[in-house]
Each structure stands twice: as C-alpha cells, then as structure tokens.
Write an enzyme that holds these catalytic residues in place. Sequence first.
Site, PDB file in Angstrom:
ATOM      1  N   ILE A   1       0.770  -1.253   0.269  1.00  0.00           N
ATOM      2  CA  ILE A   1      -0.090   0.678   0.184  1.00  0.00           C
ATOM      3  C   ILE A   1       1.265   1.375   0.341  1.00  0.00           C
ATOM      4  O   ILE A   1       1.597   1.106   0.977  1.00  0.00           O
ATOM      5  CB  ILE A   1      -0.655  -0.132   0.828  1.00  0.00           C
ATOM      6  CG1 ILE A   1      -1.958  -1.703   1.435  1.00  0.00           C
ATOM      7  CG2 ILE A   1      -2.066   1.333   0.898  1.00  0.00           C
ATOM      8  CD1 ILE A   1      -2.489  -1.182   2.628  1.00  0.00           C
TER       9      ILE A   1
ATOM     10  N   LYS B   1       5.442  -0.006  12.449  1.00  0.00           N
ATOM     11  CA  LYS B   1       4.426   0.862  11.843  1.00  0.00           C
ATOM     12  C   LYS B   1       3.622   1.896  12.325  1.00  0.00           C
ATOM     13  O   LYS B   1       4.013   3.405  11.715  1.00  0.00           O
ATOM     14  CB  LYS B   1       2.869  -0.288  11.236  1.00  0.00           C
ATOM     15  CG  LYS B   1       4.040  -2.131  10.357  1.00  0.00           C
ATOM     16  CD  LYS B   1       2.998  -2.222   9.835  1.00  0.00           C
ATOM     17  CE  LYS B   1       4.112  -3.489   9.583  1.00  0.00           C
ATOM     18  NZ  LYS B   1       2.422  -4.938   8.923  1.00  0.00           N
TER      19      LYS B   1
END
Length: 435
Positions: free
Chosen positions: A137, A206
């Site tokens: 992504i 993340k």
Amino acid sequence: MTDYRRLRVALLGAGAVGSQVAALLRRHADELADRAGARLELVGIAVRDIDAPREADLPRELLTTDAESLIVGSDIVIELMGGIEPARTYLLQAINSGADIVTANKALLATHGPEIFDAADQVGAEVYYEAAAAGAIPIIRPLRDSLAGDRVQRIMGIVNGTTNYILDRMDTEGAEFADVLADAQRLGYAEADPTADVEGYDAAQKAAILASLAFHTTVPLDAVHREGITGIDKAMMDAARHAGYVIKLLAVCERLSEASGSESISVRVYPALIDRAHPLASVHGANNAVFVQAEAAGNLMFYGAGAGGVQTASAVLGDVVSAARRHIAGGVGVGESTLADLPIVAIGRVITRYQITLEVDDQPGVLATVAGILSDGRVSIATLEQTVTGEDAETARLVIGTHKALEQDLSETVDRLAASGVVERVVSVLRVEGD
Ligand code: NAP
C-alpha cells in the site's frame, strides 16, 4: 534501445520479498530502465546460505555471502534481510559509501530510524521505505510528499494482516481466537511464534513510522502504547456485533489540541470497536488499510495487501525507480522532517468513547450504584443495555456505552466499579474509535 547510464544495484536478502524483487528487476529490466532513466544492474544478492531453496529462479552467480563487498561501489542498496543486525551496519555502510538505500525493515526503522536518517542527511543520501509500513500500500509517499502541505489530524490503520485475518474470521464465523490462530498458522498467515503479530508489536513498529511522518516528530517505539488481541473472545465479538460494531486491531496516531493552543500527539495500538458503517470495518481477511484524516484533504483511505512477497516487491521497486531517478538528477536527498517535535502523551491523556461490559447482581439499586460511580468518575453514559443471565437469574449483564471520556478517568472508574461490591466481574472494556 536507449543507451542509459548504468546504476549498480545491490540486494541484501533473497527471501519472500527479496527473491521477488530480484526476479522483477530482471524480468522488467528494459521497462524499468525507461521509467528510471537508468539501467538498473543487479550486481549481486547477499544471502546467508547460497544453497538454500529460493522462491524465484535466480542466477547462482549473483548470490554471495559477502554483503560488505557487494555494498562497496553500489549506487542503490536494497535491504530485505530483516532484523536489526547486521541490517543496520550494512545500511550505514551503504550510506557512508555514497549509496541511496531502500528498505522494508520496519523493525529497524522503528528502533534505529533517527540514526539511519541522520547518517543519510550528513552525506546527502536518501532513505526509501515505502514497503516498511503496510506492504504494497502506498502510504509513506502520500504522508511524506502528497500531504506535506496539509495537517494530518489522525491516522487509523489496520496494519497487521495476521490479526485482521483472525479477527475477521472470529467476526464472520463466530470462531474462537485459538482455533482461528491455529488455522492461520497452518495456512501460513501466522508465524509458528505469533507473538509479534497477536501482541501488537508489528503494528506498533508501523504506528511509530507512520506517526513520525504524519506529525514531523520522532516517535520512539517505546512511546507507542501497545495492546494485543489475545484477550478478545467470541463473547466480545458477539457483543460487538450486537451493538453494531466490529473489533479491529487499530494503530491510532492522533494530534491532540489543548484549549491553550498547544499540541501533542498520541500513538497507540489496541483492539477497538468501530462502527460497521466505517470504511475500516469492511477490511476483510489479511488485507490492510490506512484511514487518514487531514485538515484540508478530509478523509482518505489507502487499502490493499499489507504483506506478501510479490506485493511488497512492488513497493520496493517503486522506491528503487525513485532512487534511480534521484541519482540521475543529482542533488542531495530530502531528509526526514522532525521539526515539529511534538510531545507524545501517555495513554491516560487520550480521550475516546468506551464500551464497558459488566456482570452485576440482579438486585434493585444496582443500576443506580453503577451510574453513580460512573458519574463520580466523570464518565457519562450514552447507552445502556441490561440482560439477565445465569441459570438462577440473579446475575445481569450490563453493556454500557460511554460518551467521550479521559482514559485515566475511565480506568480509575473501572477499578472503582470492580471493587464496588455490586459488580461481580468486569467482562471487558473496549475503546470505540472512528468518530
Ligand atoms: P525472509 O523471507 O526471512 O528473507 C530474509 C533474507 O535475508 C533471506 O534470503 C536470508 O538469507 C537473508 N539474510 C538474513 N540474514 C542475513 C545475513 N546476516 N546476511 C546475508 N543475508 C541474510 O524475509 P522477508 O519476508 O523477505 O522480509 C524481508 C524484509 O521485508 C523484512 O524486514 C520484513 O519485515 C519486510 N517485509 C516483509 C513482508 C512480507 O510479506 N514478507 C512485507 C512487508 C515488509 P537465506 O535465504 O540464505 O536464509
């Protein structure tokens, strides 16, 4: 064929992602050369074991166990080994020998990001890491470049495919956590040791990377509040569904504004309820999605494969093309912006809604006692549902939806409820996100 300048590309690692990167670099060499404006010459691939089986068919003569020699003289070094060492040492060596670097290593960036970015800044090199936050992504470049003129208010991400797969199956099939986890391990969605995923460590890494970019502030990993999904059971899933919610493991990165005008940020990972109408509720299976709310742009959603060798290789190759273009154009790399340096608040300062599930004595006056404790604790009730449970019908289950409350007030209030004498058991306390 255009006679392009050659750039030497070194690849460190030929596992799930690295082998796909090598295969695509070779298969699409001409097309990539046209796009990059340079011929990307894969000069070697460092591995631990030259004889290990590979997912892609790679020429044996490219494989080496001598990463250090490979790095010397390379223009672009792609690190896909994972782990902290020797990846950190190799990347610093690459930067100091004049290469731009591409990495998908979230563990390394979340723990040693500032050291690596500083080293790159000092020599004018650039660090590319599109694959480090949500696999295929595109989210790093949108945050770093596309939204550089906006103010990000909040990011809510489903950034771990394993936990989304588990929670999704618990939700859609009414399955128990342990059964789905065992299935996920059998199918290869979860590691034999699933701790990094199910305890939220991977999502926290993340979150640290995304929050650092979004808020132009260095976010150390230990500033990320982290809770995993091992405490989520079928009963909690059923109750969530009944109330119109779904439980997702969310990475929430949020800008907080005080009345005084001062700002801070909160970065947290936990299982939370979100309304079934929210776009994140429809992220199924092992997919990832990142929902970004920015002051001018409004709501943006980035969705797709958060992992997978070839999918992640797509993001890595995008970085390699960018690095090649920069190499050809010249000039110094753009460093990470950490100028805002906003304070990062502890979880107690977060304000959100909650759903509290209690088992209480089914006696007159109990509701009034519970309501009194909540109100004394500055937690106001938005919804309340009572069902009588237990064979003797002496126990009732209360599901209380709150208005927004301060986490610290909420947790002190829950402690008081637990000790109150009318509450037999605090069944669960879940945050409600997505307003
Ligand atoms: P992997 O399958 O475990 O492959 C690691 C590769 O690195 C192997 O080829 C291994 O060599 C090599 N290696 C490890 N230590 C080495 C050393 N000391 N010296 C030389 N080579 C060494 O890992 P992966 O799944 O491809 O992941 C690579 C990176 O991408 C990680 O940072 C990971 O977090 C990130 N990432 C992965 C995914 C995904 O879907 N897999 C998604 C997003 C990001 P041998 O083959 O000889 O053992």
